[in-house]
Design a protein around this motif. Structure first.
Motif, PDB file in Angstrom:
ATOM      1  N   TYR A   1       0.846  -1.202   0.000  1.00  0.00           N
ATOM      2  CA  TYR A   1       0.000   0.000   0.000  1.00  0.00           C
ATOM      3  C   TYR A   1       0.881   1.252   0.000  1.00  0.00           C
TER       4      TYR A   1
ATOM      5  N   TYR B   1       2.602   1.712  -3.393  1.00  0.00           N
ATOM      6  CA  TYR B   1       1.650   2.260  -4.373  1.00  0.00           C
ATOM      7  C   TYR B   1       1.454   3.754  -4.160  1.00  0.00           C
TER       8      TYR B   1
ATOM      9  N   MET C   1     -15.179   1.116  -5.448  1.00  0.00           N
ATOM     10  CA  MET C   1     -13.991   1.258  -4.609  1.00  0.00           C
ATOM     11  C   MET C   1     -12.743   0.916  -5.435  1.00  0.00           C
ATOM     12  N   ASP C   2     -11.727   1.758  -5.391  1.00  0.00           N
ATOM     13  CA  ASP C   2     -10.526   1.498  -6.201  1.00  0.00           C
ATOM     14  C   ASP C   2      -9.601   0.481  -5.527  1.00  0.00           C
ATOM     15  N   PHE C   3      -8.617   0.008  -6.300  1.00  0.00           N
ATOM     16  CA  PHE C   3      -7.702  -1.031  -5.834  1.00  0.00           C
ATOM     17  C   PHE C   3      -6.965  -0.624  -4.554  1.00  0.00           C
ATOM     18  N   LEU C   4      -6.512   0.633  -4.526  1.00  0.00           N
ATOM     19  CA  LEU C   4      -5.728   1.110  -3.385  1.00  0.00           C
ATOM     20  C   LEU C   4      -6.558   1.087  -2.095  1.00  0.00           C
ATOM     21  N   THR C   5      -7.833   1.496  -2.204  1.00  0.00           N
ATOM     22  CA  THR C   5      -8.717   1.489  -1.030  1.00  0.00           C
ATOM     23  C   THR C   5      -8.952   0.063  -0.546  1.00  0.00           C
ATOM     24  N   ILE C   6      -9.195  -0.858  -1.489  1.00  0.00           N
ATOM     25  CA  ILE C   6      -9.409  -2.271  -1.128  1.00  0.00           C
ATOM     26  C   ILE C   6      -8.148  -2.829  -0.453  1.00  0.00           C
TER      27      ILE C   6
END
Lengths: 84, 84
Positions: free
Chosen positions: A53, A56, B1-6
Motif C-alpha cells: 500500500y 503504491y 472502490m478502487d484497488f488502493l482502497t481495497i
C-alpha cells in the motif's frame, strides 16, 4: 511540519519500535511458547499488505514504518519457530 | 472502490484481526510469561496515537482498525498482568 504529520510520524515510530522488546525478550529467554504463531503469521501478512500500500502511494513514512515492523516480526517469527 | 482502497482495507482488517489468536491463546493457556509487557504497553501507546490521528483526519477506517486493535491489545495486556 504540521501537527497531524508529527502525530502520524510519532504513532508510526512508536508502533514500529514496540516490537524491539519482544524480539530481545525472546532472544534472551530462548522461550516463545506463549507467543501465538497464528498472530505472528497473520500480522506479518497484514504488514506486508501495508508495505505494498505504501509503495503504491509512494509514501516514505508508510514504507519505512511497515518495512522495519516486517523485519522485527520476521525475526520474532524465526525465534518463535526456533525456540517454540 | 478502487484497488488502493481495497488494499488498505484488507491490510487494516488483517493486522486488526491478527491479535485475536494471541488473545484466545493467552485466555486458554492462562500463561503469558513469554509475551513482552514493554512491547504491549509501547504498542498500545502507539495505537492510541494512531486513533487520535484517525479522529483528526475523520478517517473511519483508521478509527475502526485502531479502535478494535486497541481493545484486543488491552485485553491481552489485562491477561498478561493477570497470568504473568
Amino acid at each position: 511540519m504540521d501537527f497531524l504529520t508529527i502525530l502520524g510520524l510519532a504513532a508510526a515510530t512508536i508502533t514500529t519500535i514496540s516490537f524491539l522488546p519482544q524480539m530481545l525478550k525472546t532472544w534472551q529467554t530462548k522461550s516463545a511458547k506463549d507467543v501465538s504463531l497464528v498472530t505472528l503469521i497473520t500480522f506479518i501478512s497484514g504488514i506486508f499488505l501495508w508495505l505494498i500500500y505504501g509503495i503504491y502511494l509512494q509514501s516514505l513514512p508508510i514504507i519505512l514504518a511497515n518495512g522495519v515492523t516486517l523485519v522485527f516480526n520476521f525475526i520474532i517469527l524465526w525465534l518463535k519457530i526456533r525456540y517454540r
